[in-house]
Design a protein around this motif. Structure first.
Motif, PDB file in Angstrom:
ATOM      1  N   ALA A 298       9.511   2.470  10.613  1.00 21.22           N
ATOM      2  CA  ALA A 298       8.276   3.208  10.343  1.00 21.22           C
ATOM      3  C   ALA A 298       8.426   4.060   9.084  1.00 21.22           C
ATOM      4  O   ALA A 298       7.542   4.086   8.225  1.00 21.22           O
ATOM      5  CB  ALA A 298       7.913   4.091  11.543  1.00 21.22           C
ATOM      6  N   HIS A 299       9.547   4.727   8.965  1.00 26.02           N
ATOM      7  CA  HIS A 299       9.797   5.566   7.790  1.00 26.02           C
ATOM      8  C   HIS A 299       9.827   4.718   6.515  1.00 26.02           C
ATOM      9  O   HIS A 299       9.205   5.083   5.506  1.00 26.02           O
ATOM     10  CB  HIS A 299      11.122   6.324   7.959  1.00 26.02           C
ATOM     11  CG  HIS A 299      11.471   7.169   6.787  1.00 26.02           C
ATOM     12  ND1 HIS A 299      10.807   8.342   6.501  1.00 26.02           N
ATOM     13  CD2 HIS A 299      12.386   6.991   5.802  1.00 26.02           C
ATOM     14  CE1 HIS A 299      11.316   8.860   5.399  1.00 26.02           C
ATOM     15  NE2 HIS A 299      12.270   8.061   4.959  1.00 26.02           N
TER      16      HIS A 299
ATOM     17  N   GLN B 103      -4.718   2.310   3.559  1.00 28.17           N
ATOM     18  CA  GLN B 103      -3.423   2.977   3.545  1.00 28.17           C
ATOM     19  C   GLN B 103      -3.378   4.137   4.532  1.00 28.17           C
ATOM     20  O   GLN B 103      -2.398   4.303   5.258  1.00 28.17           O
ATOM     21  CB  GLN B 103      -3.083   3.512   2.137  1.00 28.17           C
ATOM     22  CG  GLN B 103      -2.974   2.457   1.074  1.00 28.17           C
ATOM     23  CD  GLN B 103      -4.265   2.292   0.291  1.00 28.17           C
ATOM     24  OE1 GLN B 103      -5.327   2.151   0.873  1.00 28.17           O
ATOM     25  NE2 GLN B 103      -4.182   2.298  -1.021  1.00 28.17           N
ATOM     26  N   ASN B 104      -4.432   4.929   4.559  1.00 30.21           N
ATOM     27  CA  ASN B 104      -4.453   6.083   5.467  1.00 30.21           C
ATOM     28  C   ASN B 104      -4.465   5.652   6.927  1.00 30.21           C
ATOM     29  O   ASN B 104      -3.759   6.228   7.755  1.00 30.21           O
ATOM     30  CB  ASN B 104      -5.662   6.981   5.174  1.00 30.21           C
ATOM     31  CG  ASN B 104      -5.500   7.729   3.867  1.00 30.21           C
ATOM     32  OD1 ASN B 104      -4.389   7.979   3.416  1.00 30.21           O
ATOM     33  ND2 ASN B 104      -6.599   8.058   3.242  1.00 30.21           N
TER      34      ASN B 104
ATOM     35  N   LEU C 233       4.338   2.060   1.470  1.00 28.22           N
ATOM     36  CA  LEU C 233       2.901   2.236   1.276  1.00 28.22           C
ATOM     37  C   LEU C 233       2.594   3.358   0.290  1.00 28.22           C
ATOM     38  O   LEU C 233       1.688   3.245  -0.525  1.00 28.22           O
ATOM     39  CB  LEU C 233       2.215   2.514   2.608  1.00 28.22           C
ATOM     40  CG  LEU C 233       2.034   1.307   3.515  1.00 28.22           C
ATOM     41  CD1 LEU C 233       1.516   1.747   4.873  1.00 28.22           C
ATOM     42  CD2 LEU C 233       1.107   0.294   2.895  1.00 28.22           C
ATOM     43  N   THR C 234       3.347   4.434   0.368  1.00 29.19           N
ATOM     44  CA  THR C 234       3.153   5.533  -0.565  1.00 29.19           C
ATOM     45  C   THR C 234       3.418   5.068  -1.992  1.00 29.19           C
ATOM     46  O   THR C 234       2.645   5.359  -2.907  1.00 29.19           O
ATOM     47  CB  THR C 234       4.077   6.717  -0.200  1.00 29.19           C
ATOM     48  OG1 THR C 234       3.750   7.147   1.123  1.00 29.19           O
ATOM     49  CG2 THR C 234       3.922   7.868  -1.180  1.00 29.19           C
ATOM     50  N   THR C 235       4.484   4.314  -2.174  1.00 26.14           N
ATOM     51  CA  THR C 235       4.818   3.785  -3.497  1.00 26.14           C
ATOM     52  C   THR C 235       3.735   2.836  -3.978  1.00 26.14           C
ATOM     53  O   THR C 235       3.300   2.918  -5.141  1.00 26.14           O
ATOM     54  CB  THR C 235       6.184   3.058  -3.463  1.00 26.14           C
ATOM     55  OG1 THR C 235       7.176   3.990  -3.038  1.00 26.14           O
ATOM     56  CG2 THR C 235       6.536   2.499  -4.819  1.00 26.14           C
ATOM     57  N   LEU C 236       3.268   1.944  -3.125  1.00 23.97           N
ATOM     58  CA  LEU C 236       2.217   0.997  -3.512  1.00 23.97           C
ATOM     59  C   LEU C 236       0.934   1.717  -3.869  1.00 23.97           C
ATOM     60  O   LEU C 236       0.249   1.331  -4.820  1.00 23.97           O
ATOM     61  CB  LEU C 236       1.964  -0.002  -2.383  1.00 23.97           C
ATOM     62  CG  LEU C 236       3.072  -1.006  -2.116  1.00 23.97           C
ATOM     63  CD1 LEU C 236       2.753  -1.836  -0.865  1.00 23.97           C
ATOM     64  CD2 LEU C 236       3.294  -1.916  -3.313  1.00 23.97           C
ATOM     65  N   SER C 237       0.589   2.777  -3.131  1.00 24.16           N
ATOM     66  CA  SER C 237      -0.619   3.530  -3.431  1.00 24.16           C
ATOM     67  C   SER C 237      -0.532   4.180  -4.802  1.00 24.16           C
ATOM     68  O   SER C 237      -1.487   4.171  -5.563  1.00 24.16           O
ATOM     69  CB  SER C 237      -0.842   4.621  -2.384  1.00 24.16           C
ATOM     70  OG  SER C 237      -1.080   4.059  -1.130  1.00 24.16           O
TER      71      SER C 237
END
Length: 156
Positions: free
Chosen positions: A140-141, A82-83, A147-151
């Motif tokens: 991109a946004h 993710q990072n 990705l933030t939500t999935l993490s």
């Protein structure tokens, strides 16, 4: 089984799965010899199917003692993949790179086929057509937010 690139990809994925360390080290010439192809064909497969968007890092050293190191990035609680993806997305993301990322999320079973279809629709160029906002910037946004939500969901 399909074309040469498909066979090379399947072979590399198989040996990566079997590798305890999460990476493999190979020699381009030896691999090309196994498939009776030019080393450039190996480069093509690595450059198109083993990209960071798809969850791989490829280190290459050419020459006499040259090697290929293929590292499979994991979708884990430490957030390594993710990072890296957030950093690579940067401020813009093309549709093709977004599709590569979706492919990896599907492969890792982080998202379902249905979720991938919804995300694909959202980030499709026709969905983001706008005279005011740059589509790659908006894409991109959106992908960073996904990705933030999935993490967060992965940690709960």
């Amino acid at each position: 089984m399909g074309n040469l690139a498909d066979r090379i990809e399947a072979y590399l994925k198989k040996i990566l799965e079997e590798a305890d360390e999460g990476f493999v080290i190979l020699q381009r010439g030896v691999l090309a010899g196994e498939f009776s192809c030019a080393p450039s064909q190996i480069n093509y497969v690595l450059g198109t199917r083993f990209t960071v968007e798809r969850g791989y890092l490829v280190e290459s050293r050419r020459g006499g003692g040259g090697y290929l190191r293929i590292i499979r990035l994991g979708w884990n609680h430490e957030g390594q993949f993710q990072n890296i993806i957030r950093q690579l997305i940067g401020n813009q993301l093309t549709y093709e790179r977004a599709l590569g990322l979706l492919s990896r999320l599907l492969e890792e079973e982080v998202i379902s086929r249905r979720e991938a279809a919804i995300i694909r629709t959202v980030v499709h160029p026709e969905s983001l057509e706008n005279d005011v906002i740059d589509s790659d910037l908006l894409r991109a946004h959106i992908m960073k937010r996904i990705l933030t939500t999935l993490s967060r969901e992965d940690l709960s």
